[in-house]
Design an enzyme around this catalytic site. Structure first.
Site, mmCIF file in Angstrom:
data_model
loop_
_atom_site.group_PDB
_atom_site.id
_atom_site.type_symbol
_atom_site.label_atom_id
_atom_site.label_comp_id
_atom_site.label_asym_id
_atom_site.label_seq_id
_atom_site.Cartn_x
_atom_site.Cartn_y
_atom_site.Cartn_z
ATOM 1 N N HIS A 54 49.418 -41.127 115.279
ATOM 2 C CA HIS A 54 48.732 -41.114 113.989
ATOM 3 C C HIS A 54 47.431 -40.308 113.943
ATOM 4 C CE1 HIS A 54 51.438 -44.549 113.654
ATOM 5 N NE2 HIS A 54 51.198 -44.640 112.359
ATOM 6 N N CYS A 84 51.929 -51.222 100.866
ATOM 7 C CA CYS A 84 51.595 -49.801 100.987
ATOM 8 C C CYS A 84 52.722 -48.903 100.485
ATOM 9 C CB CYS A 84 51.282 -49.446 102.436
ATOM 10 S SG CYS A 84 49.643 -49.936 102.997
ATOM 11 N N ASP A 88 52.803 -34.613 112.366
ATOM 12 C CA ASP A 88 52.526 -36.010 112.661
ATOM 13 C C ASP A 88 53.726 -36.900 112.360
ATOM 14 O OD1 ASP A 88 51.040 -38.817 112.167
ATOM 15 O OD2 ASP A 88 49.710 -37.482 113.272
ATOM 16 N N GLY A 89 53.855 -37.964 113.134
ATOM 17 C CA GLY A 89 54.930 -38.922 112.890
ATOM 18 C C GLY A 89 54.767 -39.678 111.592
ATOM 19 N N HIS A 90 53.522 -39.871 111.150
ATOM 20 C CA HIS A 90 53.264 -40.565 109.890
ATOM 21 C C HIS A 90 52.622 -39.584 108.921
ATOM 22 C CE1 HIS A 90 52.225 -43.406 106.865
ATOM 23 N NE2 HIS A 90 52.406 -44.473 107.613
ATOM 24 N N HIS A 124 61.114 -44.950 107.646
ATOM 25 C CA HIS A 124 59.929 -45.715 107.280
ATOM 26 C C HIS A 124 59.539 -45.398 105.835
ATOM 27 C CE1 HIS A 124 55.622 -46.830 107.396
ATOM 28 N NE2 HIS A 124 55.944 -47.627 108.404
ATOM 29 N N CYS A 148 46.680 -52.160 107.008
ATOM 30 C CA CYS A 148 46.667 -50.987 106.136
ATOM 31 C C CYS A 148 46.716 -51.360 104.663
ATOM 32 C CB CYS A 148 47.832 -50.068 106.479
ATOM 33 S SG CYS A 148 49.440 -50.896 106.513
ATOM 34 N N CYS A 149 47.363 -52.482 104.313
ATOM 35 C CA CYS A 149 47.602 -52.812 102.911
ATOM 36 C C CYS A 149 46.353 -53.240 102.143
ATOM 37 C CB CYS A 149 48.691 -53.883 102.799
ATOM 38 S SG CYS A 149 50.314 -53.347 103.405
ATOM 39 N N GLU A 172 60.341 -50.912 109.144
ATOM 40 C CA GLU A 172 59.752 -50.995 107.795
ATOM 41 C C GLU A 172 60.435 -49.976 106.896
ATOM 42 O OE1 GLU A 172 55.628 -50.323 108.661
ATOM 43 O OE2 GLU A 172 55.352 -52.313 109.509
ATOM 44 N N GLU A 203 56.836 -53.452 101.790
ATOM 45 C CA GLU A 203 55.420 -53.375 102.136
ATOM 46 C C GLU A 203 54.583 -52.954 100.926
ATOM 47 O OE1 GLU A 203 52.511 -50.852 105.175
ATOM 48 O OE2 GLU A 203 54.691 -50.793 105.455
#
Length: 659
Positions: free
Chosen positions: A138, A337, A188-190, A267, A415-416, A319, A335
């Site tokens: 991240h 987010c 990036d993975g996210h 995701h 994160c939420c 997720e 989620e």
């Protein structure tokens, strides 16, 4: 780069919210949520999971000794908090809060490395491992949230201290990544950096940031083996052993290039953040291939993989999305987010092409899943948003272990909560967009908008009873004698009839309805008014026949709100209740219900439970039942009165097919 200041009067569109439903939430963010989350970031909340975010920055800045604690992406929680503060300060100046933010911004600047790099995990814990685990760690995700915070704080306060930190970091990232032979061709993975760089591009005009965002989007999926290569280069070391990210490329949407993706996989948050960046780049560059990819992914999400509440992400593992029409109510991940990311995506699509379906989904997610993610007190939060809970099974059955029966004070991965804060604080940015000489009203949220429509400066005041009785009123003020433009008013998908009045004269139908917006084109004068009356009757919602989990069930909706049953109102075993008629719904306002809510009372029957001696299974039995009145409350308000069963989808009997 030359010094800039925030000049709100020069913005093409600026909006202030003053709404009976939403203003209390925004005030709650300022008065409760932001101070509470500041305490959480400083580990001052007794009984809550520690954040360690501020402490990590102090260690990285050399102000404290110690080791890194928390998730690898812990920095992002603080960045989202700063972003929320920026949005709040834009609406309500607060010197004390601004000073707190300025002080923490100085801490970030002190933690920034000489080359521009800023990440407390890799600065404190693995200083020699930068950019070696993009799949899991991240780094660019955190950089993206830093950039979003810097842009928001600059736009709100005119202070560019944090923006300069962001530009230094982005400039450094640009020296590391790219198509050139001496640069790293990875991503990036996210996803997050993509959408953030576009915001930085807009506020600075620096074309390199647009190009870098395009690079990260174009590179994703182009080298399907990239994550596996870096995995091998670092000696097969993994950060999250429970997820095989290097091999499961669909998890991070890296299985094929983004322009070829047509189905939502992996995701859920990552996908909608990616789509948000795609839509923004497409709007700026007019990239037809990217636009079409956005349309296809949007269509798959909202027509085949979205819950009735606007939640997305059907399973806890990863997720993630599963397959089309697989939407379980009890094991859903949903989620918070992810719904916020869907709202981001919807807003960018509205800027790309103003079609009401984007605003319909934006509204659905906002009024239901996002609001469900935070308790009425502003201090407890849901990460997961189920549509059905059975508390007796929850602690015993592992398939429900991700589902919480009550909102939590904080999370190890939190994160939420700050995501909710920054969205609600920036709600003014979602009400309107404009294109050429048309102002589009996407959300019916009271307040005032100031817009430049081709050199015609217009102020639009909106008074909204949208959530109460469906009444909305607009009043136009023009800087010149007249202003010729179209006011495009979204017709909500839940509303079957709308009454229009222009200057107190009935006007139906309006001039034209285009893409779900009623357009009223005229030469407007100061004092002109438009009034709307949306029909607010209760209606039943049925799932698509291919959604196995909703077969034989309905959900109830009134206005933008989905409703649910709770055990506190209806007793246990909610699955034994069946609604008997869709013509017997009564709407009642209860001033004592969670500060005042409209509830729905429906004629129903409850199946009677046989004696235990009768056994477990039966043949050809017509169960006896008793008439009862079932009570429904808005879904977003569930879980505020203690632990109990909850259900959105309800069994039906004797109800005509929903048209």
């Amino acid at each position: 780069m030359t010094k800039q200041t925030a000049d709100f009067s020069s913005r093409a569109l600026s909006v202030r919210v003053e709404d009976p439903f939403w203003s209390p939430y925004i005030q709650l963010v300022k008065d409760v949520v932001i101070p509470y989350q500041w305490d959480a970031l400083n580990d001052l909340i007794e009984g809550a999971a520690p954040s360690c975010a501020i402490r990590n920055f102090r260690i990285a800045a050399g102000e404290e000794q110690g080791s890194f604690s928390g998730m690898v992406f812990q920095d992002s929680d603080l960045y989202k908090w700063i972003e929320a503060v920026g949005f709040i300060l834009e609406a309500q100046p607060d010197p004390e809060l601004e000073q707190v933010a300025d002080d923490v911004i100085e801490l970030l600047a002190k933690a920034q490395q000489p080359d521009g790099y800023l990440n407390t995990y890799f600065t404190v814990k693995e200083p020699d491992s930068r950019w070696t685990n993009l799949a899991e760690c991240h780094e660019l995700y955190c950089a993206g949230h830093l950039i979003e915070a810097g842009v928001a704080y600059f736009q709100s306060t005119g202070k560019r201290r944090l923006l300069d930190v962001c530009c230094r970091f982005a400039d450094y990232v640009d020296t590391v990544f790219g198509n050139e032979p001496d640069k790293l061709q990875g991503y990036d993975g996210h996803q997050e950096i993509e959408l953030a760089l576009m915001k930085l591009y807009e506020v600075t005009g620096e074309a390199r940031y647009l190009k870098l965002s395009q690079f990260f989007l174009d590179e994703r999926g182009k080298q399907p083996g990239f994550y596996l290569q870096e995995y091998r280069r670092r000696g097969n070391k993994v950060h999250f052993p429970e997820l095989d990210i290097a091999h499961d490329l669909k998890y991070s949407q890296a299985h094929i290039p983004v322009r070829q993706q047509e189905t939502a996989v992996g995701h859920a948050v990552r996908l909608v953040y990616m789509c948000t960046g795609m839509a923004h780049v497409a709007a700026v560059t007019k990239d037809e291939g990217l636009i079409e990819a956005c349309r296809k992914l949007w269509s798959n999400i909202v027509r085949k993989q979205m819950y009735v509440t606007g939640a997305i992400g059907a399973m806890a593992y990863g997720e993630a999305f599963t397959v089309d029409y697989d939407l379980p109510s009890d094991t859903i991940y949903g989620e918070t987010c992810a719904s916020i990311g869907l709202i981001f995506f919807a807003r960018r699509m509205l800027e790309l092409e103003p079609r009401s379906e984007y605003a319909h989904v934006l509204e659905r997610a906002l009024y239901n899943t996002v609001l469900s993610g935070m308790a009425k007190d502003g201090k407890h939060f849901f990460y997961v948003n189920p549509l059905e809970v059975y508390p007796k099974a929850n602690p015993m059955n592992k398939i429900y272990e991700h589902v919480k029966l009550q909102r939590q004070q904080w999370f190890g991965c939190s994160c939420c909560p700050p995501n909710i804060a920054r969205l609600l604080a920036s709600l003014n940015r979602y009400v309107y967009t404009f294109k050429e000489n048309t102002l589009y009203a996407h959300l019916y949220i009271g307040g005032e908008a100031r817009v430049d429509l081709g050199g015609q400066y217009v102020t639009i005041g909106q008074s909204s009873g949208y959530t109460e009785d469906g009444r909305v009123r607009f009043e136009v003020q023009t800087d010149q004698e007249t202003a010729s433009f179209a006011l495009a008013l979204r017709i909500p998908e839940w509303c079957r009839t709308v009454q229009y009045r222009v200057n107190n004269v009935a006007c139906h139908p309006p001039d034209e309805v285009v893409d779900g917006y009623a357009r009223i084109l005229r030469d407007w004068r100061s004092g002109d008014t438009v009034e709307l009356q949306f029909e607010m009757r209760v209606h039943s919602v049925a799932g698509h026949p291919l959604i196995r989990q909703t077969a034989g069930k309905i959900a109830l909706q009134r206005g933008p709100f989905l409703y649910c049953m709770e055990e506190v109102d209806n007793g246990s075993n909610l699955h034994l209740l069946q609604i008997t008629s869709d013509k017997a719904f009564q709407v009642e306002y209860d001033p004592h219900l969670l500060g005042g809510l409209h509830k729905i009372v429906a004629s129903s029957v409850r199946t009677e439970i046989p004696s235990e001696e009768d056994g477990l299974y039966f043949s050809d039995t017509q169960w006896p039942s008793s008439p009862v009145q079932a009570t429904f409350i808005p879904y977003y308000a569930w879980g505020n009165r203690g632990v109990g069963e909850m259900r959105v989808w309800v069994n039906e009997t004797g109800i005509p097919s929903v048209k």
